[in-house]
Design a protein around this motif. Structure first.
Motif, PDB file in Angstrom:
ATOM      1  N   GLY A 133       9.797   0.960  38.787  1.00  0.00           N
ATOM      2  CA  GLY A 133       8.455   1.473  39.037  1.00  0.00           C
ATOM      3  C   GLY A 133       8.490   2.992  39.067  1.00  0.00           C
ATOM      4  N   ASP A 134       7.325   3.608  39.210  1.00  0.00           N
ATOM      5  CA  ASP A 134       7.226   5.066  39.278  1.00  0.00           C
ATOM      6  C   ASP A 134       7.591   5.578  40.669  1.00  0.00           C
ATOM      7  OD1 ASP A 134       6.269   5.007  36.675  1.00  0.00           O
ATOM      8  OD2 ASP A 134       4.165   5.141  37.280  1.00  0.00           O
ATOM      9  N   ILE A 135       7.933   6.853  40.737  1.00  0.00           N
ATOM     10  CA  ILE A 135       8.053   7.563  42.013  1.00  0.00           C
ATOM     11  C   ILE A 135       6.909   8.558  42.049  1.00  0.00           C
ATOM     12  CG2 ILE A 135       9.504   8.990  43.496  1.00  0.00           C
ATOM     13  CD1 ILE A 135      11.940   7.934  41.988  1.00  0.00           C
ATOM     14  N   ASN A 136       5.899   8.265  42.835  1.00  0.00           N
ATOM     15  CA  ASN A 136       4.697   9.091  42.881  1.00  0.00           C
ATOM     16  C   ASN A 136       4.916  10.375  43.678  1.00  0.00           C
ATOM     17  OD1 ASN A 136       3.295   7.251  41.375  1.00  0.00           O
ATOM     18  ND2 ASN A 136       2.041   6.469  43.041  1.00  0.00           N
ATOM     19  N   PRO A 137       4.054  11.394  43.489  1.00  0.00           N
ATOM     20  CA  PRO A 137       4.131  12.585  44.340  1.00  0.00           C
ATOM     21  C   PRO A 137       4.076  12.176  45.814  1.00  0.00           C
ATOM     22  CG  PRO A 137       2.609  12.950  42.530  1.00  0.00           C
ATOM     23  CD  PRO A 137       2.980  11.486  42.476  1.00  0.00           C
ATOM     24  N   GLY A 138       4.962  12.735  46.618  1.00  0.00           N
ATOM     25  CA  GLY A 138       5.047  12.349  48.026  1.00  0.00           C
ATOM     26  C   GLY A 138       6.060  11.263  48.279  1.00  0.00           C
ATOM     27  N   GLY A 139       6.522  10.574  47.217  1.00  0.00           N
ATOM     28  CA  GLY A 139       7.593   9.583  47.342  1.00  0.00           C
ATOM     29  C   GLY A 139       8.947  10.267  47.223  1.00  0.00           C
ATOM     30  N   VAL A 140       9.961   9.712  47.880  1.00  0.00           N
ATOM     31  CA  VAL A 140      11.284  10.337  47.917  1.00  0.00           C
ATOM     32  C   VAL A 140      12.356   9.280  47.670  1.00  0.00           C
ATOM     33  CG1 VAL A 140      12.938  11.660  49.300  1.00  0.00           C
ATOM     34  CG2 VAL A 140      10.486  12.055  49.593  1.00  0.00           C
ATOM     35  N   VAL A 141      13.343   9.622  46.841  1.00  0.00           N
ATOM     36  CA  VAL A 141      14.523   8.780  46.648  1.00  0.00           C
ATOM     37  C   VAL A 141      15.759   9.642  46.850  1.00  0.00           C
ATOM     38  CG1 VAL A 141      15.895   7.455  45.008  1.00  0.00           C
ATOM     39  CG2 VAL A 141      13.428   7.135  45.087  1.00  0.00           C
TER      40      VAL A 141
END
Length: 232
Positions: A133-141
């Motif tokens: 899936g996508d990593i949206n703005p504000g998401g962190v990995v």
């Protein structure tokens, strides 16, 4: 399938198989799924298990609903979720190199995350992380090892936080992160980076600089040579 069998949990050697009724309304499936989770609390207490859904083809929205329920529950300790029946792992021949790299490591060191990493969600794991899936703005990995994203990276992403991973990389279908990090090098992504829906992209280190290239044999060889020259 009768009402009592709308959702069936079966314990297997590699975790839990959740069999979903093919005909029941999805709202009913959700209700029974939550009920079965509660009923399984005592049986799976303290165990880390994988979970696999079978018996029903699910839309991406329905998959996201089930994943969100698992994410929010504190009944069963889920180690990973297997791909859904209608969601094969989408790598082409160039991705075989990635598979081989992961196969050289202990499989238990790879965490699979299914769904979009939305704003406010942080995924952190000591080994490799694979995101479907996508990593949206504000998401962190954050990963001790490598990160592979079958989607577009628009949030923050950091690989190679464990010093034992000598040549960490990040691969995705499109890379315009707010911030990208490899080992101890952190940088904002250039606004000139293009999102490519045709080619995977790879981020790697060369002389303490982060480079993002199209994933092909040339970029792989360049990355491996750069790390060999640096003695890593």
């Amino acid at each position: 399938m009768g009402e009592g069998n709308i959702v069936v949990f079966k314990g297997t050697v590699d975790g839990i198989v959740v069999i979903l009724d093919e005909q029941a309304p999805f709202e009913e499936v959700i209700s029974y799924f939550k009920q079965k989770l509660n009923e399984s609390k005592a049986f799976f207490k303290g165990s880390k298990v994988g979970i696999r859904f079978k018996g029903r083809l699910l839309s991406s929205d329905e998959q996201e609903v089930l994943i969100d329920i698992l994410r929010r529950q504190n009944i069963i300790n889920i180690s990973f979720v297997h791909p859904f029946e209608n969601e094969p792992i989408p790598y082409d021949e160039k991705m075989l190199w990635v598979k081989n790299e992961l196969d050289t490591m202990n499989g238990s060191l790879t965490h699979f995350y299914y769904g979009i990493i939305r704003s406010g969600i942080e995924v952190e794991y000591p080994g490799n992380v694979v995101v479907f899936g996508d990593i949206n703005p504000g998401g962190v990995v954050k990963a001790g090892g490598n990160v592979i994203v079958f989607g577009i990276v628009k949030g923050k992403i950091h690989a190679g936080l464990d010093a034992n991973f000598k040549a960490p990389f990040i691969i995705s279908k499109g890379m315009t992160p707010i911030q990208i990090g490899l080992k101890n090098v952190i940088a904002p992504c250039s606004k000139e980076e293009k999102i490519s829906l045709e080619e995977f992209q790879i981020a790697y280190l060369d002389n303490e600089q982060i480079y993002i290239d199209v994933l092909d044999q040339k970029s792989i060889n360049h990355m491996l040579l750069a790390n060999e020259n640096q003695g890593v």
